[in-house]
Scaffold this motif. Structure first.
Motif, short mmCIF file in Angstrom:
data_model
loop_
_atom_site.label_atom_id
_atom_site.label_comp_id
_atom_site.label_asym_id
_atom_site.label_seq_id
_atom_site.Cartn_x
_atom_site.Cartn_y
_atom_site.Cartn_z
N VAL A 24 0.88 -1.17 0.00
CA VAL A 24 0.00 0.00 0.00
C VAL A 24 0.91 1.22 0.00
N VAL A 25 0.74 2.08 -1.00
CA VAL A 25 1.68 3.18 -1.24
C VAL A 25 0.96 4.52 -1.13
N GLY A 26 1.48 5.41 -0.29
CA GLY A 26 0.98 6.77 -0.20
C GLY A 26 1.56 7.61 -1.32
N ILE A 27 0.69 8.32 -2.04
CA ILE A 27 1.12 9.14 -3.17
C ILE A 27 0.99 10.61 -2.79
N GLY A 28 2.13 11.29 -2.73
CA GLY A 28 2.16 12.69 -2.35
C GLY A 28 1.65 13.61 -3.44
N SER A 29 1.82 14.90 -3.22
CA SER A 29 1.35 15.91 -4.15
C SER A 29 2.51 16.77 -4.63
N GLY A 30 2.32 17.43 -5.76
CA GLY A 30 3.34 18.33 -6.27
C GLY A 30 4.01 17.83 -7.53
#
Length: 235
Positions: A24-30
């Motif tokens: 399970v991978v958290g996807i950041g912003s920017g």
């Protein structure tokens, strides 16, 4: 090497080093995360990886969907194996200032749920101490309280808090994905060396939703350099 290429090589290396099957991978912003998601999509196709991706913003959600990745939610996947995100500044202890893009609350929630938070950025975000280069700290606040919060922080710590406005593309203030306002705290020099303490004190002010100070959360950072190399920092 351009800054865009520096972002790309940092993001690619982080994905290659930390992403394996069934995560399970958290996807950041920017802007840097765009390259990270591109690399994730490449590896999902070439290696048949099974990944669930948790977004930190509407932008991140669209990136996940546009790249054909599996979109997850925190209520179904409350424990994240690894989150990859950018930063506006990252110091030698991997403390970060984030929120330049206005997504700091969801970014911090996802980071707090992750076993490992990885920062990816170009070399201009690599600092000895916070506020060395990035001279503002974003603070997400409830709209009704932004004037009292502004006055309180200026009274406690000095500096100048300004309501982030939408510019030519939008009349009025920026509204976050959570329906809040952003106060950008500007100052000359550094307001303190104890950013953990200042973060805790600001968070106690009623109406403050969260701050862009990510203290003690990241485990590793990758910085793309002008010569094409990648500097790695680890706690």
């Amino acid at each position: 090497m351009s800054l865009e290429m520096a972002k790309k090589i940092a993001a690619y290396k982080a994905v290659d080093d930390h992403i394996t099957d069934n995560l399970v991978v958290g996807i950041g912003s920017g802007s840097t995360i765009v390259y990270g998601v591109q690399r994730l999509a490449e590896r999902v196709i070439s290696e048949n990886l099974n990944l669930i991706c948790i977004p930190t913003s509407f932008q991140a959600k669209q990136l996940i969907l546009d790249n054909g990745l599996i979109l997850g939610e925190l209520d179904r996947n409350p424990t994240i194996d690894v989150a990859i995100d950018g930063a506006d500044e990252c110091d030698v202890e991997l403390n970060c200032i984030k929120g330049g893009g206005g997504c700091l609350l969801q970014e911090k929630i996802v980071a707090s749920c992750a076993k490992t938070l990885i920062i990816v950025a170009d070399h201009t975000k690599n600092s000895e101490y916070l506020t060395e280069k990035y001279k503002k700290i974003p603070i997400e606040v409830t709209p009704i309280a932004y004037i009292p919060i502004k006055n309180r922080i200026e009274s406690l710590f000095g500096g100048d808090l300004k309501l982030r406005m939408g510019g030519s593309a939008k009349a009025g203030p920026i509204v976050t994905d959570n329906g809040n306002f952003i106060l950008d705290w500007f100052f000359d020099g550094s307001p303190t060396t104890d950013f953990d303490g200042i973060n805790r004190e600001i968070m106690m002010i009623p109406g403050v939703v969260d701050t862009g100070l990510f203290i003690g959360m990241a485990k590793k950072a990758y910085f793309g350099m002008p010569d094409g190399s990648v500097i790695e920092k680890e706690i």
